[in-house]
Design a protein around this motif. Structure first.
Motif, PDB file in Angstrom:
ATOM      1  N   GLU A  65     -44.045 -30.102   1.542  1.00  0.00           N
ATOM      2  CA  GLU A  65     -45.667 -30.590   1.583  1.00  0.00           C
ATOM      3  C   GLU A  65     -45.386 -32.110   2.332  1.00  0.00           C
ATOM      4  O   GLU A  65     -44.611 -32.768   1.838  1.00  0.00           O
ATOM      5  CB  GLU A  65     -46.197 -30.712   0.400  1.00  0.00           C
TER       6      GLU A  65
ATOM      7  N   VAL B 107     -53.485 -27.729  -3.257  1.00  0.00           N
ATOM      8  CA  VAL B 107     -53.407 -28.847  -2.461  1.00  0.00           C
ATOM      9  C   VAL B 107     -53.413 -30.123  -3.536  1.00  0.00           C
ATOM     10  O   VAL B 107     -54.357 -30.217  -3.978  1.00  0.00           O
ATOM     11  CB  VAL B 107     -54.233 -29.011  -1.243  1.00  0.00           C
TER      12      VAL B 107
ATOM     13  N   GLU C  53     -57.117 -24.257  -0.963  1.00  0.00           N
ATOM     14  CA  GLU C  53     -57.616 -23.727   0.385  1.00  0.00           C
ATOM     15  C   GLU C  53     -57.156 -22.611   0.521  1.00  0.00           C
ATOM     16  O   GLU C  53     -56.220 -22.119  -0.102  1.00  0.00           O
ATOM     17  CB  GLU C  53     -57.097 -24.593   1.395  1.00  0.00           C
TER      18      GLU C  53
ATOM     19  N   PRO D 193     -52.843 -30.324  11.873  1.00  0.00           N
ATOM     20  CA  PRO D 193     -51.992 -29.104  12.238  1.00  0.00           C
ATOM     21  C   PRO D 193     -50.641 -29.410  12.892  1.00  0.00           C
ATOM     22  O   PRO D 193     -50.452 -30.794  13.020  1.00  0.00           O
ATOM     23  CB  PRO D 193     -52.655 -28.980  13.600  1.00  0.00           C
TER      24      PRO D 193
ATOM     25  N   HIS E  55     -49.540 -26.341   7.890  1.00  0.00           N
ATOM     26  CA  HIS E  55     -50.133 -27.654   8.316  1.00  0.00           C
ATOM     27  C   HIS E  55     -50.214 -28.575   7.266  1.00  0.00           C
ATOM     28  O   HIS E  55     -49.683 -28.205   6.153  1.00  0.00           O
ATOM     29  CB  HIS E  55     -51.601 -27.468   8.540  1.00  0.00           C
ATOM     30  N   HIS E  56     -50.430 -29.747   7.420  1.00  0.00           N
ATOM     31  CA  HIS E  56     -50.370 -30.614   6.243  1.00  0.00           C
ATOM     32  C   HIS E  56     -51.861 -31.398   5.955  1.00  0.00           C
ATOM     33  O   HIS E  56     -52.587 -30.994   6.482  1.00  0.00           O
ATOM     34  CB  HIS E  56     -49.369 -31.736   6.549  1.00  0.00           C
ATOM     35  N   HIS E  57     -51.977 -32.472   5.226  1.00  0.00           N
ATOM     36  CA  HIS E  57     -52.938 -33.252   5.054  1.00  0.00           C
ATOM     37  C   HIS E  57     -52.779 -34.839   5.230  1.00  0.00           C
ATOM     38  O   HIS E  57     -52.001 -35.384   5.063  1.00  0.00           O
ATOM     39  CB  HIS E  57     -53.407 -32.858   3.601  1.00  0.00           C
TER      40      HIS E  57
ATOM     41  N   ASP F 178     -57.490 -31.684   7.185  1.00  0.00           N
ATOM     42  CA  ASP F 178     -56.181 -30.769   7.781  1.00  0.00           C
ATOM     43  C   ASP F 178     -55.350 -31.418   8.917  1.00  0.00           C
ATOM     44  O   ASP F 178     -56.124 -31.778   9.833  1.00  0.00           O
ATOM     45  CB  ASP F 178     -56.438 -29.308   7.780  1.00  0.00           C
TER      46      ASP F 178
ATOM     47  N   LYS G 249     -64.037 -26.026   5.069  1.00  0.00           N
ATOM     48  CA  LYS G 249     -63.171 -26.734   6.396  1.00  0.00           C
ATOM     49  C   LYS G 249     -62.091 -27.696   5.928  1.00  0.00           C
ATOM     50  O   LYS G 249     -61.418 -28.112   6.595  1.00  0.00           O
ATOM     51  CB  LYS G 249     -64.076 -27.469   7.404  1.00  0.00           C
ATOM     52  N   ARG G 250     -62.331 -27.790   4.515  1.00  0.00           N
ATOM     53  CA  ARG G 250     -61.173 -28.609   3.965  1.00  0.00           C
ATOM     54  C   ARG G 250     -60.751 -28.312   2.712  1.00  0.00           C
ATOM     55  O   ARG G 250     -61.509 -27.383   1.996  1.00  0.00           O
ATOM     56  CB  ARG G 250     -61.669 -30.172   4.017  1.00  0.00           C
ATOM     57  N   PRO G 251     -59.662 -28.782   2.105  1.00  0.00           N
ATOM     58  CA  PRO G 251     -59.441 -28.562   0.501  1.00  0.00           C
ATOM     59  C   PRO G 251     -60.535 -28.821  -0.499  1.00  0.00           C
ATOM     60  O   PRO G 251     -61.163 -29.881  -0.285  1.00  0.00           O
ATOM     61  CB  PRO G 251     -58.263 -28.975   0.274  1.00  0.00           C
TER      62      PRO G 251
END
Lengths: 124, 124
Positions: free
Chosen positions: B111, B59, B69, B91, B76-78, B89, B19-21
């Motif tokens: 990014e 990432v 990921e 959105p 999307h970004h982080h 993440d 669900k995440r990097p």
DNA sequence: GTGGATGCAAACTCTTTGCACCTTG
DNA sequence: CAAGGTGCAAAGAGTTTGCATCCAC
């Protein structure tokens, strides 16, 4: 690292003269012009302490080691050329960047990275 | 890496379920549940090849190694929590981000990284 | 059967650290 | 002179690579 030495001055001078973020190796190469025989470990030690005192900030980009630049320059972001690999400062900042975070997230800092081709590399 | 092997399937399954990097070590730990004895080198090899084929994206965050990921998730970004260090993440995307570049720079990718405190850490 | 894939360990790169020597204040 | 800084080399962490073996096709 509170004492004034030629090595510390050299690192500060190199960082002030830099027009873009430098990595430790680049700092050493430039500092060697002033202080022949200077070691890479000393560069790392000064970059670390100048970062801890807030005089330098880290610039991390995908696929390479940490770079540093003066903390005193105005808020800005970075552009990395996919061709020549150089990193440039980009003045200004997009609107609403920190508003992206979902409810409940508190944002206190952000970083924007742009990737593409710089003027030198796009006009051969 | 064109052949279908259990190890390759395991890496793909782990990445799809994430669900995440994830970083290479996290991928290995999860893949070991399926393939006991799997080596870290194989994880690196598959992450590299899946990235080269465009199935995974890198990432990179300041002060830590590369995470990966799925490339298929929407743009999307982080957000990195300064307290628990987890990466989330975010959105959506700010307007005009790529318009920041000065004239002459051609931007083809960007990014955005946000730093702060996540909901879990801000309401104790 | 054969060539690609794997696990292991060694090699590499980047960064940090221990230590004897040197310099600043 | 004493505390702190320096260069060198060795130690670490993370990642890549060489090689003999194994397995998918």
């Amino acid at each position: 690292m509170a004492r004034n030495t030629g090595q510390k001055d050299a690192v500060r001078r190199v960082m002030k003269a830099a027009k873009r973020p430098l990595n430790p190796q680049e700092v050493l190469e430039r500092a060697l012009a002033d202080i022949p025989g200077m070691g890479i470990a000393t560069v790392y030690r000064h970059l670390k302490s100048l970062n801890e005192t807030g005089w330098l900030v880290c610039v991390d980009l995908p696929g390479e080691g940490t770079r540093f630049e003066l903390a005193s320059i105005a808020h800005h972001h970075h552009f990395k050329c996919d061709t020549c690999e150089r990193v440039f400062d980009v003045p200004g900042c997009a609107q609403d960047v920190e508003g992206l975070a979902p409810d409940g997230f508190v944002v206190d800092r952000h970083e924007v990275l742009l990737f593409g081709v710089c003027p030198d590399c796009s006009t051969p």
